[in-house]
Scaffold this active site. Structure first.
Site, short mmCIF file in Angstrom:
data_model
loop_
_atom_site.label_atom_id
_atom_site.label_comp_id
_atom_site.label_asym_id
_atom_site.label_seq_id
_atom_site.Cartn_x
_atom_site.Cartn_y
_atom_site.Cartn_z
N ASN A 9 -4.00 5.33 7.38
CA ASN A 9 -3.73 3.93 7.05
C ASN A 9 -2.28 3.65 7.45
OD1 ASN A 9 -3.30 1.46 5.87
ND2 ASN A 9 -3.51 2.18 3.75
N LYS A 11 -0.80 0.93 7.43
CA LYS A 11 -0.25 -0.19 6.66
C LYS A 11 0.46 -1.16 7.61
CE LYS A 11 -0.13 2.76 2.64
NZ LYS A 11 0.44 3.06 1.34
N HIS A 98 -7.63 -1.69 -1.19
CA HIS A 98 -6.43 -0.86 -1.34
C HIS A 98 -5.58 -1.43 -2.49
CE1 HIS A 98 -2.62 1.08 -0.54
NE2 HIS A 98 -3.31 1.98 0.13
N GLU A 100 -2.56 -1.92 -2.75
CA GLU A 100 -1.55 -2.90 -2.33
C GLU A 100 -2.18 -4.28 -2.17
OE1 GLU A 100 -0.14 -0.58 0.98
OE2 GLU A 100 0.63 0.88 -0.44
N GLU A 170 -7.33 6.73 -4.92
CA GLU A 170 -5.88 6.73 -4.71
C GLU A 170 -5.17 6.32 -6.00
OE1 GLU A 170 -5.10 6.23 -0.19
OE2 GLU A 170 -5.04 4.29 -1.15
N GLY A 176 2.85 6.62 -1.77
CA GLY A 176 4.16 6.37 -1.17
C GLY A 176 5.32 6.81 -2.05
N SER A 216 0.34 10.25 -1.13
CA SER A 216 1.29 11.29 -0.69
C SER A 216 0.59 12.55 -0.18
CB SER A 216 2.29 11.61 -1.80
OG SER A 216 2.98 10.44 -2.21
N GLY A 237 -1.32 7.67 4.27
CA GLY A 237 -0.41 6.59 4.65
C GLY A 237 0.74 7.13 5.48
P1 PGA Z 1 0.70 7.51 1.22
O1 PGA Z 1 -0.31 6.26 1.23
O2 PGA Z 1 0.00 8.63 1.92
O3 PGA Z 1 1.91 7.01 2.00
O4 PGA Z 1 1.02 7.81 -0.19
C1 PGA Z 1 -1.69 6.46 1.03
C2 PGA Z 1 -2.39 5.12 1.01
O5 PGA Z 1 -1.88 4.18 0.39
O6 PGA Z 1 -3.47 4.96 1.62
#
Ligand code: PGA
Length: 254
Positions: A9, A11, A98, A100, A170, A176, A216, A237
């Site tokens: 992803n 983003k 997601h 977000e 998640e 993140g 992460s 991500g």
């Molecule tokens: P991250 O994001 O690996 O940067 O923690 C994962 C995601 O939000 O899909």
């Protein structure tokens, strides 16, 4: 029975030009193939066509996914993307729900459910995200929180081919932040997700649905998650923004 899946992803990162370069780099890293691992790359909407062209030109062993979709077929919905527009340029997956999008853009479980139905009607595989915020985890209510999301997000769905519906767990506090859930934390919730899917769709279907962990995930920790019975891959991500780190995760899953 379930092929593992590693999905990236991106983003809101990578311009069209940068996205093409990253996709080319990934095609090179994965030139020897990905075995039984299904690899999906989800760039920003404006990069989709460029990445689709790289996949075609290089015969790259990964599929194209979008990060969002609207459920209507066409019309006066400024700024949105219809499922038919995604299929037309070669996208076969789409992330929905997601955290977000839920958090910053007010996406509800009802919206996510409508998006899943619209995608499946166009033969696009939803990667449907769920996960609890920190305060719910601290209250020890994370399993019931996620089970409730799964029930709402899948309401009325018909899954005839379980390889064509993917769930990503998640935990929001791990996205993140560099804070990862432990492999046991992931298994606890991914196991509960599969149990819920079995109650809704039957055991055989639930056994064919991939449940990914995200938050992460990186080359150094992905193998630990994949060892767990109900964790079938990762939604990545930050570590998907460099060809070498993302390819290392695919190789760890092979
Ligand atoms: P991250 O994001 O690996 O940067 O923690 C994962 C995601 O939000 O899909």
């Amino acid at each position: 029975m379930r092929n593992r899946m590693i999905a990236g992803n991106w983003k809101m990162n990578k311009t069209y030009t940068e996205g093409v370069v990253l996709a080319q780099g990934l095609a090179k890293e994965l030139a020897d193939g990905t075995g039984d691992v299904d690899v999906v790359v989800c760039p920003p909407t404006v990069d989709l066509k460029g990445v689709a062209e790289v996949i075609k030109q290089e015969g790259a062993p990964f599929s194209l996914g979008a990060q969002n979709v609207y459920w209507e077929e066409s019309g006066a919905f400024t700024g949105e993307t219809a499922p038919g527009m995604l299929t037309n340029i070669g996208a076969t997956y789409c992330i929905i729900g997601h955290s977000e999008r839920r958090g910053y853009f007010g996406e509800s479980d009802e919206d996510i459910n409508k998006k899943a139905k619209a995608l499946m009607a166009h033969d696009i595989v939803p990667i449907s995200c769920c996960g609890e915020p920190l305060e719910v985890r601290e209250d020890g209510k994370h399993v019931e929180f996620v089970v409730d999301q799964i029930k709402k997000d899948t309401e009325g769905l018909e899954i005839s081919d379980p390889s064509k519906y993917v769930v990503a767990y998640e935990p929001i506090w791990a996205i993140g932040t560099g804070k990862t859930a432990t492999a046991d934390d992931a298994q606890e919730v991914c196991g509960a997700i599969r149990k819920t899917l079995a109650e809704i769709f039957g055991q055989e279907t639930a056994d064919g649905i991939r449940v990914l962990y995200g938050g992460s995930a990186k080359p150094e920790n992905v193998a630990g998650f994949l060892e767990k019975e109900d964790v079938d891959g990762a939604l990545v991500g930050g570590a998907s923004l460099k060809a070498d780190s993302f390819a290392a995760m695919v190789k760890a899953a092979m």
